[in-house]
Each structure stands twice: as C-alpha cells, then as structure tokens.
Write a protein that holds these residues in place. Structure first.
Motif, PDB file in Angstrom:
ATOM      1  N   ASP A 220      11.958  13.033  53.451  1.00 43.57           N
ATOM      2  CA  ASP A 220      13.170  13.367  52.702  1.00 43.57           C
ATOM      3  C   ASP A 220      14.091  12.155  52.577  1.00 43.57           C
ATOM      4  N   SER A 221      13.491  10.972  52.425  1.00 43.37           N
ATOM      5  CA  SER A 221      14.290   9.746  52.341  1.00 43.37           C
ATOM      6  C   SER A 221      15.229   9.743  51.148  1.00 43.37           C
ATOM      7  N   SER A 222      14.787  10.312  50.030  1.00 38.66           N
ATOM      8  CA  SER A 222      15.642  10.319  48.839  1.00 38.66           C
ATOM      9  C   SER A 222      16.885  11.182  49.065  1.00 38.66           C
ATOM     10  N   LYS A 223      16.717  12.303  49.736  1.00 34.23           N
ATOM     11  CA  LYS A 223      17.854  13.175  50.054  1.00 34.23           C
ATOM     12  C   LYS A 223      18.862  12.437  50.928  1.00 34.23           C
ATOM     13  N   LEU A 224      18.370  11.704  51.913  1.00 34.21           N
ATOM     14  CA  LEU A 224      19.254  10.968  52.808  1.00 34.21           C
ATOM     15  C   LEU A 224      19.959   9.830  52.062  1.00 34.21           C
ATOM     16  N   LEU A 225      19.219   9.134  51.208  1.00 31.36           N
ATOM     17  CA  LEU A 225      19.827   8.041  50.448  1.00 31.36           C
ATOM     18  C   LEU A 225      20.934   8.559  49.528  1.00 31.36           C
ATOM     19  N   GLU A 226      20.687   9.677  48.873  1.00 29.75           N
ATOM     20  CA  GLU A 226      21.715  10.255  48.003  1.00 29.75           C
ATOM     21  C   GLU A 226      22.962  10.605  48.815  1.00 29.75           C
ATOM     22  N   ALA A 227      22.771  11.199  49.990  1.00 30.81           N
ATOM     23  CA  ALA A 227      23.912  11.551  50.833  1.00 30.81           C
ATOM     24  C   ALA A 227      24.666  10.306  51.278  1.00 30.81           C
ATOM     25  N   ALA A 228      23.919   9.272  51.654  1.00 30.90           N
ATOM     26  CA  ALA A 228      24.545   8.032  52.132  1.00 30.90           C
ATOM     27  C   ALA A 228      25.408   7.393  51.058  1.00 30.90           C
ATOM     28  N   MET A 229      24.961   7.465  49.818  1.00 27.21           N
ATOM     29  CA  MET A 229      25.713   6.827  48.736  1.00 27.21           C
ATOM     30  C   MET A 229      27.015   7.561  48.421  1.00 27.21           C
ATOM     31  N   THR A 230      27.133   8.807  48.867  1.00 30.41           N
ATOM     32  CA  THR A 230      28.393   9.520  48.660  1.00 30.41           C
ATOM     33  C   THR A 230      29.400   9.246  49.776  1.00 30.41           C
ATOM     34  N   VAL A 231      28.950   8.616  50.863  1.00 31.89           N
ATOM     35  CA  VAL A 231      29.807   8.404  52.034  1.00 31.89           C
ATOM     36  C   VAL A 231      30.190   6.935  52.217  1.00 31.89           C
ATOM     37  N   ALA A 232      29.234   6.033  52.033  1.00 31.67           N
ATOM     38  CA  ALA A 232      29.498   4.615  52.274  1.00 31.67           C
ATOM     39  C   ALA A 232      30.594   4.094  51.349  1.00 31.67           C
ATOM     40  N   GLN A 248      12.422   6.520  45.356  1.00 28.91           N
ATOM     41  CA  GLN A 248      12.625   7.123  44.042  1.00 28.91           C
ATOM     42  C   GLN A 248      13.713   8.195  44.121  1.00 28.91           C
ATOM     43  N   LEU A 249      14.741   8.045  43.307  1.00 29.49           N
ATOM     44  CA  LEU A 249      15.848   8.991  43.275  1.00 29.49           C
ATOM     45  C   LEU A 249      15.827   9.789  41.987  1.00 29.49           C
ATOM     46  N   GLU A 250      16.229  11.059  42.064  1.00 31.68           N
ATOM     47  CA  GLU A 250      16.280  11.903  40.867  1.00 31.68           C
ATOM     48  C   GLU A 250      17.215  11.321  39.811  1.00 31.68           C
ATOM     49  N   SER A 251      18.265  10.656  40.278  1.00 28.62           N
ATOM     50  CA  SER A 251      19.221  10.053  39.350  1.00 28.62           C
ATOM     51  C   SER A 251      18.650   8.836  38.634  1.00 28.62           C
ATOM     52  N   GLY A 252      17.532   8.312  39.161  1.00 31.03           N
ATOM     53  CA  GLY A 252      16.942   7.110  38.582  1.00 31.03           C
ATOM     54  C   GLY A 252      17.610   5.825  39.027  1.00 31.03           C
ATOM     55  N   LYS A 253      18.589   5.926  39.907  1.00 25.87           N
ATOM     56  CA  LYS A 253      19.320   4.737  40.348  1.00 25.87           C
ATOM     57  C   LYS A 253      18.393   3.773  41.059  1.00 25.87           C
ATOM     58  N   LYS A 254      18.524   2.495  40.735  1.00 29.31           N
ATOM     59  CA  LYS A 254      17.729   1.436  41.347  1.00 29.31           C
ATOM     60  C   LYS A 254      18.616   0.589  42.253  1.00 29.31           C
TER      61      LYS A 254
END
Length: 276
Positions: A220-232, A248-254
């Motif tokens: 679930d790395s993508s889920k964690l990355l998405e959460a991290a980007m809302t906090v950092a 790979q993120l659902e948002s397509g963010k690189k």
C-alpha cells in the motif's frame, strides 16, 4: 523469564523463549517462525536487549549506541550524504522529519544525529517493541553513564548521544491512517517501503532478512505516499532501488526531482505550496 517479556508476549502474539533455550535449541525453534527473548549483557548494570529469534537468522535487536548504527553515525557522510539531502537537511536548515516506515530505525537515527526532531512510525507491533526497547535502553545506559556507573563514552560523545536519542519519538500505528487522522507537524516525510524479494539477490543482513520475513513487502505504498503529501510542509522523500520505477499514484503525480546514489534513488515530491 523477564516479566516485561511475559507482559509483551500476549500483545505481540509471539511465543517467548529464554536466550539460552533459543541459542542452544533446547526449545524446538522449528515449531515457530519467530520467537522473542532477552539477551543479557555481561555487565549486570546494563539492561537486557529484547531480541527476535528466527529459523534463518541469529538474534536480532536494535542498538542505537553501538554496532552498525554507531559506525554509520561516525562515517556516514554527514549532511552531504544523499539520505540527508533527500529530506532537505542543509547547513542552514534542519527539518522536522517523520520516518513513516521506521523499520529497524537506522535512517531515523541518522536524521536525529544530524539534528532533526524525528517521529518514527512503525506499524508492526513486534518491530515497534524492538524500537521502543532500544530507545528505553539507550536512555538508561546514558543515565548510568551520567551517574558515573559505567564508562563507555567520553563527555562530548555522551552529550551528543543524549541529545540525539532525546530527538527520537516512536508511534506504533499504520502510518497512512495516522497521518490522515492525526496530521502531525513535519517539514519532510521519509518513506522506505519494503520491496518484494527478488529470486536472485545478494545476501542481505540479518536485520533485513528478519524484517522481510516478519512483515513482508509493502502493498500500500501509494496510499501512504498520498497521505504523506497531504501532511508534509515541504517535501516527501521516497527511497527506491536505483533502477525501479517511481511509485504509481492514481493522481499521476511524478517525482519533482531525484537524488541518485550507486544502488539507491531518492524520489522527491515537493509540496505544491512550497514551490516557487
């Protein structure tokens, strides 16, 4: 058997074993994938180490004051090393860091040695118990040193290590859930997901072997990355194998940028509000 271990065992859902039983195989360790036990040092003043025993490795425990972590502290490259640059450590800036995949605490310890306040998040209750034991032991050993009961460090090293350990905190939680619900303050969030084992690979150290066997790969790395980007506040840094694709993120963010080292790449996701 140590009372603290007996108290831990029901919570961790692992059988407990005395050191002598595990090392001399008086207990049939083949009945279990993992066992918990205590390693007692020769110096009776020093506390025992909570250790994880497995079929394939020797006892694994965490020591923030010696061994590989101490060597890495002394020879790791300081603020110029790729790991430090990945979370934004610079000569004029020391970020507040969350290590959301703490594991055995090696990277978090490096951040703390470089002056960062570090929150470690570890979702495995067993690995979190090893981390908490290492922090407790470090505090006690440094206190014994301050009281003149042990003589392991000179004054400067003792002062440095005391400050370093005081900057490290631990939470046992699912990191994505914790970040989403608690919104802790951090300039940078660091992720080092556990990768699936390759069929052909170089021999790994016993810490990594035990960790891989105990917690398995992160799915679930993508889920964690998405959460991290809302906090950092400033950035998220993700450690990847040098030739691996970004998460790979659902948002397509690189990644906004990457920092390369011989076998590792740090993908950087700069938070939009900090970009010029």
């Amino acid at each position: 058997m140590n009372d603290a271990l007996l108290a831990l065992t029901p919570t961790l859902e692992l059988p407990s074993v005395a050191r002598e039983q595990a090392l001399k195989k008086q207990t049939n360790i083949s009945d279990y994938d993992f066992l918990l036990g205590w390693l007692y040092p020769e110096d009776e003043l020093l506390p025992p180490n909570l250790a994880l025993f497995s079929k394939t490795t020797g006892p694994v425990f965490i020591d923030f004051l010696g061994g590989k972590k101490n060597h890495r502290r002394q020879f790791g490259g300081g603020k110029g090393q790729p790991l430090a640059r990945a979370v934004g450590i610079a000569s004029d800036f020391t970020p507040k860091v969350i290590d959301a995949t703490a594991g055995m605490g090696g990277d978090a310890f490096v951040f703390a040695t470089l002056g960062c306040e570090v929150l470690m998040i570890e979702r495995s209750p067993i690995v979190a118990a090893l981390l908490q034991d290492a922090l407790n032991r470090a505090h006690l050993e440094l206190q014994l040193e301050a009281e003149g009961k042990t003589y392991r460090f000179d004054d400067d090293e003792h002062s440095f290590l005391t400050a370093t350990i005081s900057r490290m905190q631990l939470v046992n939680a699912d990191a994505a859930d914790y970040l989403n619900h608690t919104k802790p303050e951090a300039d940078a969030i660091y992720l080092d997901p556990m990768y699936p084992e390759k069929k052909k690979k170089a021999a790994t150290n016993k810490e990594m072997t035990a960790l891989q066997g105990l917690v398995g790969p992160d799915i679930d790395s993508s889920k964690l990355l998405e959460a991290a980007m809302t906090v950092a506040k400033k950035r998220v840094a993700v450690k990847r194998p040098a030739k691996a694709e970004p998460i790979q993120l659902e948002s397509g963010k690189k990644p906004s940028a990457s920092i390369q080292s011989p076998n590792t790449r740090y993908d950087l996701y700069v938070v939009a509000s900090t970009q010029s």
